[in-house]
Design an enzyme around this catalytic site. Structure first.
Site, PDB file in Angstrom:
ATOM      1  N   GLU A   1       0.816  -1.214   0.000  1.00 30.96           N
ATOM      2  CA  GLU A   1       0.000   0.000   0.000  1.00 30.96           C
ATOM      3  C   GLU A   1       0.851   1.266   0.000  1.00 30.96           C
ATOM      4  OE1 GLU A   1      -3.017  -0.081  -0.618  1.00 30.96           O
ATOM      5  OE2 GLU A   1      -3.607  -2.134  -0.138  1.00 30.96           O
TER       6      GLU A   1
ATOM      7  N   ARG B   1     -18.379  -0.650   3.950  1.00 30.32           N
ATOM      8  CA  ARG B   1     -19.391  -1.310   3.110  1.00 30.32           C
ATOM      9  C   ARG B   1     -20.143  -2.358   3.917  1.00 30.32           C
ATOM     10  NH1 ARG B   1     -19.254  -5.687   0.058  1.00 30.32           N
ATOM     11  NH2 ARG B   1     -17.013  -5.993   0.239  1.00 30.32           N
TER      12      ARG B   1
ATOM     13  N   CYS C   1      -8.746  -1.831   7.453  1.00 33.88           N
ATOM     14  CA  CYS C   1      -7.313  -1.827   7.120  1.00 33.88           C
ATOM     15  C   CYS C   1      -6.816  -0.410   6.856  1.00 33.88           C
ATOM     16  CB  CYS C   1      -7.024  -2.729   5.925  1.00 33.88           C
ATOM     17  SG  CYS C   1      -7.087  -4.480   6.367  1.00 33.88           S
TER      18      CYS C   1
ATOM     19  N   HIS D   1      -1.471  -5.528   1.977  1.00 34.37           N
ATOM     20  CA  HIS D   1      -2.622  -6.420   1.829  1.00 34.37           C
ATOM     21  C   HIS D   1      -2.176  -7.716   1.148  1.00 34.37           C
ATOM     22  CE1 HIS D   1      -5.977  -3.320   2.409  1.00 34.37           C
ATOM     23  NE2 HIS D   1      -6.413  -4.389   3.049  1.00 34.37           N
TER      24      HIS D   1
END
Ligand code: PCA
Length: 222
Positions: free
Chosen positions: A87, A97, A150, A174
């Site tokens: 990342e 979500r 995250c 990730h």
């Protein structure tokens, strides 16, 4: 001897395992050297963070206070991503979500009120991608860690690291599903825990030896 803090996450979204903790736990109380020729060892401390907004950042801050690490790398599952996803940036927003493990679902809330819009990883992200690919492990730079727990932890980490002079580097990675999980998500990519372990070891070694990042094109075109 300096300390490295490596974290994974608890399972979430009806999964029974989280690959991040399955691989991170393998490093418990190990030591690592930057290179075979190096005599400096670094001890590795590991922890599993809750998949919960708020609590996860509190846990991480407590671990940093306890272990006083020089390097902090948080690992999380990105189900469906095909490779080691290094990342680049954490953004100051929660937009969940799905609810977290205690039912919280923040929408469009700042992680740190009045905090900067974003932080860049301080890991040598391009050098990591190159080192992993050189050993046959698929890897790429990711331009977004999402807006769920995250990214929340990544932003919390970088914000706290800014106030901790002892932390030389911090960032987030990730990882894909494990093969067992991918069996329940037909078509989804996966990586074995052995490959993940090799990848994380290489990642740590690269962070220890690479003082400056390299120039490698790893961007995307929309
Ligand atoms: N992945 C989730 C949260 C915990 C995890 O392992 C995410 O990408 O936000």
């Amino acid at each position: 001897m300096s300390t490295i803090l490596l974290t994974g996450f608890a399972p979430f979204n009806r999964e029974t395992i989280n690959p991040s903790w399955e691989v991170v736990r393998r490093f418990a109380d190990q030591t690592i050297q930057a290179a075979h020729t190096s005599h400096t060892s670094h001890k590795i401390k590991v922890a599993e963070l809750a998949c919960e907004f708020g609590t996860s950042i509190t846990q991480l801050q407590q671990l940093i206070d306890l272990h006083q690490p020089e390097l902090v790398i948080c690992i999380g599952q990105a189900g469906g991503r095909p490779d080691m996803s290094i990342e680049r940036i954490a953004i100051n927003v929660d937009d969940a979500r799905i609810p977290d493990n205690v039912g919280a679902q923040p929408i469009d809330l700042a992680i740190v009120e009045d905090g900067p819009a974003a932080y860049f990883s301080s890991l040598p992200i391009k050098a990591i991608v190159q080192a992993l690919r050189a050993q046959g492990i698929p890897a790429s730079v990711s331009q977004t860690a999402g807006t769920y727990v995250c990214n929340h932890v990544f932003y919390g980490l970088m914000h706290y690291a800014n106030t901790q002079p002892g932390i030389k580097r911090a960032g987030f990675v990730h990882i894909p599903y494990l093969p067992d999980q991918a069996c329940h998500h037909p078509g989804a990519a996966s990586m074995s825990v052995e490959t993940l372990e090799k990848a994380i070891k290489l990642l740590l070694e690269t962070c220890l030896i690479q003082n400056q990042d390299i120039r490698l094109s790893a961007g995307t075109i929309c």
